[in-house]
Design an enzyme around this catalytic site. Structure first.
Site, PDB file in Angstrom:
ATOM      1  N   HIS A  55       0.852  -1.192   0.000  1.00 36.47           N
ATOM      2  CA  HIS A  55       0.000   0.000   0.000  1.00 36.47           C
ATOM      3  C   HIS A  55       0.886   1.240   0.000  1.00 36.47           C
ATOM      4  O   HIS A  55       2.054   1.187   0.410  1.00 36.47           O
ATOM      5  CB  HIS A  55      -0.906   0.010   1.232  1.00 36.47           C
ATOM      6  CG  HIS A  55      -1.994  -1.015   1.186  1.00 36.47           C
ATOM      7  ND1 HIS A  55      -3.111  -0.916   1.964  1.00 36.47           N
ATOM      8  CD2 HIS A  55      -2.137  -2.154   0.458  1.00 36.47           C
ATOM      9  CE1 HIS A  55      -3.910  -1.942   1.730  1.00 36.47           C
ATOM     10  NE2 HIS A  55      -3.321  -2.719   0.812  1.00 36.47           N
ATOM     11  N   GLU A  57       1.131   3.867   1.856  1.00 35.14           N
ATOM     12  CA  GLU A  57       1.729   4.249   3.133  1.00 35.14           C
ATOM     13  C   GLU A  57       2.882   3.323   3.509  1.00 35.14           C
ATOM     14  O   GLU A  57       3.918   3.773   3.989  1.00 35.14           O
ATOM     15  CB  GLU A  57       0.674   4.248   4.256  1.00 35.14           C
ATOM     16  CG  GLU A  57      -0.418   5.281   4.078  1.00 35.14           C
ATOM     17  CD  GLU A  57      -1.608   4.783   3.272  1.00 35.14           C
ATOM     18  OE1 GLU A  57      -2.675   5.420   3.361  1.00 35.14           O
ATOM     19  OE2 GLU A  57      -1.485   3.775   2.545  1.00 35.14           O
ATOM     20  N   CYS A  85      -5.906   2.420   5.767  1.00 33.52           N
ATOM     21  CA  CYS A  85      -6.623   1.180   6.055  1.00 33.52           C
ATOM     22  C   CYS A  85      -6.096   0.615   7.378  1.00 33.52           C
ATOM     23  O   CYS A  85      -5.098   1.106   7.913  1.00 33.52           O
ATOM     24  CB  CYS A  85      -6.424   0.185   4.913  1.00 33.52           C
ATOM     25  SG  CYS A  85      -4.778  -0.584   4.906  1.00 33.52           S
ATOM     26  N   CYS A  88      -2.293  -0.245   7.217  1.00 27.09           N
ATOM     27  CA  CYS A  88      -1.445   0.949   7.164  1.00 27.09           C
ATOM     28  C   CYS A  88      -1.496   1.717   8.475  1.00 27.09           C
ATOM     29  O   CYS A  88      -0.483   2.248   8.921  1.00 27.09           O
ATOM     30  CB  CYS A  88      -1.859   1.828   5.986  1.00 27.09           C
ATOM     31  SG  CYS A  88      -1.529   1.046   4.388  1.00 27.09           S
TER      32      CYS A  88
END
Length: 158
Positions: A55, A57, A85, A88
């Site tokens: 992801h 991040e 999310c 993250c």
């Protein structure tokens, strides 16, 4: 939001678009800043790497930590195109930045097809009741490693 903060958010949003249009992954981008300098950036790369943890991040945190040569992001700010999310969010808490700025909400992400609500619903459940089977398999050898960690005199606590 101050002008410089707006600039960093615009960078994160630009990264989200670049990753999406290049086919690397979903529409998510992230920039990490320390003392006004970008030290890490990333966009979602789940599709291009076949890595469900890639992801924006997480990619940016890895780069920023490598830049700082530290596993902590003390004094850093994270600018991300969307509310993090659960994965993250966990990574952000482990990295310990000072502040997180996000543009889209998790509800707006859900409207775009990225709904993490099922994870939020799973977290408070006892492991045995979760949709993915979680079986506690106690082992004395595993516990012994923890005991060794407790006694380790030269450990680097994080």
């Amino acid at each position: 939001m101050e002008a410089l903060q707006k600039t960093f958010m615009e960078m994160a949003i630009r990264l989200s678009r670049e990753g999406m249009t290049s086919g690397k992954g979903g529409p998510f981008g992230c920039v990490i800043v320390k003392d006004g300098v970008v030290i890490g950036k990333g966009n979602n790369q789940v599709l291009s790497t076949n890595d469900p943890t890639a992801h924006a991040e997480v990619v940016a945190i890895r780069e920023a930590c490598k830049t700082l040569r530290s596993f902590q992001l003390e004094g850093c700010e994270i600018y991300t195109s969307c509310e993090p999310c659960p994965m993250c969010l966990g990574a952000i808490y482990w990295a310990r930045p000072a502040k997180v700025f996000y543009a889209n909400t998790r509800h707006e992400a859900a409207d775009a097809g990225f709904d993490d609500d099922f994870i939020y619903q799973e977290l408070p459940l006892p492991p045995a009741q979760r949709k993915i089977s979680m079986v506690h398999a106690p082992d004395k050898a595993a516990l012994e490693v923890f005991r060794e960690w407790i006694d380790k005199e030269d450990k680097n606590v994080y």
